[in-house]
Write an enzyme that holds these catalytic residues in place. Structure first.
Site, short mmCIF file in Angstrom:
data_model
loop_
_atom_site.label_atom_id
_atom_site.label_comp_id
_atom_site.label_asym_id
_atom_site.label_seq_id
_atom_site.Cartn_x
_atom_site.Cartn_y
_atom_site.Cartn_z
N THR A 12 52.08 -81.22 34.26
CA THR A 12 51.00 -80.46 34.83
C THR A 12 51.63 -80.50 36.50
O THR A 12 52.38 -81.33 36.82
CB THR A 12 49.87 -81.20 34.85
N THR A 13 51.47 -79.28 37.11
CA THR A 13 51.87 -79.12 38.56
C THR A 13 50.77 -78.90 39.38
O THR A 13 49.56 -79.04 38.93
CB THR A 13 52.87 -77.91 38.57
N ALA A 49 58.50 -80.39 36.86
CA ALA A 49 57.47 -79.10 37.27
C ALA A 49 58.07 -77.97 36.26
O ALA A 49 57.39 -77.01 35.92
CB ALA A 49 57.93 -78.63 38.57
N ASN A 50 59.18 -78.20 35.55
CA ASN A 50 59.72 -77.34 34.72
C ASN A 50 60.81 -77.99 33.70
O ASN A 50 61.57 -78.62 33.92
CB ASN A 50 60.42 -76.31 35.43
N GLY A 58 55.46 -75.29 40.95
CA GLY A 58 56.14 -76.73 41.12
C GLY A 58 57.60 -76.61 41.12
O GLY A 58 58.42 -77.10 41.92
N HIS A 115 54.78 -65.47 38.36
CA HIS A 115 53.87 -66.06 37.24
C HIS A 115 52.77 -65.42 36.71
O HIS A 115 52.15 -64.49 37.70
CB HIS A 115 53.39 -67.47 37.70
N LYS A 172 47.82 -68.49 36.64
CA LYS A 172 48.22 -69.79 37.32
C LYS A 172 47.47 -70.08 38.35
O LYS A 172 46.99 -69.47 39.13
CB LYS A 172 49.70 -69.46 37.67
N ARG A 183 47.81 -72.87 27.09
CA ARG A 183 48.80 -71.97 26.59
C ARG A 183 50.09 -72.96 26.45
O ARG A 183 50.84 -72.78 25.11
CB ARG A 183 49.31 -71.10 27.83
N MET A 184 50.24 -74.02 27.25
CA MET A 184 51.47 -74.91 26.98
C MET A 184 50.96 -75.93 25.76
O MET A 184 51.92 -76.26 25.08
CB MET A 184 51.61 -75.82 28.17
P1 NAD Z 1 46.21 -73.72 30.40
O1 NAD Z 1 44.89 -73.65 31.31
O2 NAD Z 1 46.17 -72.75 29.46
O3 NAD Z 1 46.00 -74.98 29.44
C1 NAD Z 1 45.26 -76.37 30.30
C2 NAD Z 1 44.34 -77.01 29.10
O4 NAD Z 1 44.11 -78.44 29.62
C3 NAD Z 1 43.09 -76.36 28.87
O5 NAD Z 1 43.03 -76.14 27.31
C4 NAD Z 1 42.05 -77.14 29.71
O6 NAD Z 1 40.93 -77.12 28.81
C5 NAD Z 1 42.87 -78.52 29.33
N1 NAD Z 1 42.13 -79.51 30.16
C6 NAD Z 1 41.79 -79.29 31.46
N2 NAD Z 1 41.02 -80.55 31.93
C7 NAD Z 1 41.29 -81.54 30.88
C8 NAD Z 1 40.96 -82.89 30.77
N3 NAD Z 1 40.33 -83.46 31.36
N4 NAD Z 1 41.00 -83.33 29.35
C9 NAD Z 1 41.65 -82.64 28.41
N5 NAD Z 1 41.99 -81.13 28.62
C10 NAD Z 1 42.09 -80.83 29.58
O7 NAD Z 1 47.14 -73.95 31.40
P2 NAD Z 1 48.79 -73.87 30.96
O8 NAD Z 1 49.24 -72.65 31.50
O9 NAD Z 1 48.89 -74.44 29.54
O10 NAD Z 1 49.45 -74.98 32.04
C11 NAD Z 1 48.88 -76.23 32.34
C12 NAD Z 1 49.59 -77.19 33.18
O11 NAD Z 1 50.99 -77.08 32.85
C13 NAD Z 1 49.79 -76.28 34.58
O12 NAD Z 1 49.60 -77.29 35.79
C14 NAD Z 1 51.05 -75.61 34.73
O13 NAD Z 1 51.40 -75.20 35.95
C15 NAD Z 1 51.78 -76.71 33.93
N6 NAD Z 1 53.09 -75.99 33.46
C16 NAD Z 1 54.12 -76.92 33.51
C17 NAD Z 1 55.22 -76.43 32.71
C18 NAD Z 1 56.42 -77.48 32.87
O14 NAD Z 1 57.56 -77.18 32.21
N7 NAD Z 1 56.29 -78.62 33.30
C19 NAD Z 1 55.41 -75.22 32.04
C20 NAD Z 1 54.23 -74.33 31.97
C21 NAD Z 1 53.30 -74.78 32.78
#
Ligand code: NAD
Length: 259
Positions: free
Chosen positions: A87-88, A111-112, A153, A143, A147, A12-13
């Site tokens: 990543t969180t 975290a954000n 985070g 969320h 999640k 998603r991100m």
């Molecule tokens: P998601 O599950 O939609 O996407 C995660 C992606 O990472 C997936 O496509 C998965 O296949 C990939 N992945 C996992 N292991 C991997 C590896 N070893 N090598 C390569 N790719 C790999 O999740 P998301 O909603 O995009 O969120 C991802 C992380 O970001 C979460 O920890 C979430 O809490 C965090 N997040 C942080 C913020 C921020 O502003 N810091 C905002 C939103 C989400």
């Protein structure tokens, strides 16, 4: 042009970051990294391991998973690439891997990455400094149903901010209020409550409750583009920064944000 290696590109991100990159002329997307199972069918230019593509001078931007984040941090340090890490839910060992990488390369972690939450954190500190220390702090985060970690985070960061600002004992978070005769609220505790469902992108409310009145500070992320734009502010900063562990606030202070 700043070369970006996007890890978790199919998530998603990752997709939101790619959208933000497409609207900017400052960056070039060198490679997309994700697990084979998640890559789009027939995709060209995708790899499963950042080690195949990451070079000195690149900036890795990752929103993936805690183990992938820690492995990428070690790789960035080895190769001399900067890191923007979103990543969180990291455990202590994974957290140490990111801290250790920041001794060799520039790392922005957060975290954000939304501008609104950066401001919310500042406003919370200001509000608590102005209020009597007896006011109660409760944090509620919402969320989407997928999640993986709880609390968010961001909620943990807000709780830590509140505890630091309170500057008194008992500022430890209390996760949920339990069930049954849980008794009166302990003075100074910081309640943190997680709600999961639907497709909420991210919603954080801080309640400050006094005698006969309360104050509510709230941030709602409607679109992941809010985080993605902040991640690009961080990437721009990392590309020119000395080794160290930085926050989005550091990046904003150094370069501001245009959107
Ligand atoms: P998601 O599950 O939609 O996407 C995660 C992606 O990472 C997936 O496509 C998965 O296949 C990939 N992945 C996992 N292991 C991997 C590896 N070893 N090598 C390569 N790719 C790999 O999740 P998301 O909603 O995009 O969120 C991802 C992380 O970001 C979460 O920890 C979430 O809490 C965090 N997040 C942080 C913020 C921020 O502003 N810091 C905002 C939103 C989400």
């Amino acid at each position: 042009m700043i070369p970006i290696v996007l890890v978790g590109a199919a998530g998603r991100m990752g997709r939101a970051v790619e959208q933000a990159l497409a609207a900017s002329s400052e960056f070039v997307l060198q490679a997309r990294v994700d697990r084979a199972a998640n890559q789009p069918a027939g995709a060209v230019g995708w790899v499963v391991d950042a080690a195949e593509v990451l070079r000195a001078g690149d900036v890795a931007v990752e929103f993936s998973d805690p183990a992938a984040c820690a492995a990428l941090a070690r790789l960035c340090a080895e190769r001399g690439a900067g890191l923007v890490s979103g990543t969180t839910g990291l455990d202590a060992g994974q957290d140490e891997a990111v801290r250790s990488a920041a001794r060799s390369v520039a790392v922005v972690r957060g975290a954000n990455f939304s501008l609104g939450v950066a401001v919310l954190r500042r406003v919370l500190r200001t509000a608590l400094a102005a209020l009597p220390s007896g006011w109660d702090v409760e944090i509620i985060e919402r969320h989407h149903r997928l999640k993986a970690d709880s609390p968010s985070g961001t909620a943990l960061a807000l709780a830590a901010d509140a505890a630091a600002q309170h500057g008194r004992e008992g500022g430890a978070p209390r996760f949920g209020r339990g069930q049954g005769r849980t008794g009166p609220r302990a003075a100074g505790e910081i309640g943190v409550h997680s709600v999961r469902g639907g497709s909420w992108v991210g919603d954080h409310t801080v309640l400050l409750a006094g005698e006969g009145e309360w104050l509510e500070l709230r941030h709602v992320a409607q679109d992941r583009l809010a985080f993605a734009l902040g991640a690009l502010v961080a990437a721009r900063f990392v590309a020119g920064a000395a080794p160290g562990l930085y926050s989005l606030e550091d990046a904003l202070a150094a370069g501001g944000r245009s959107q």
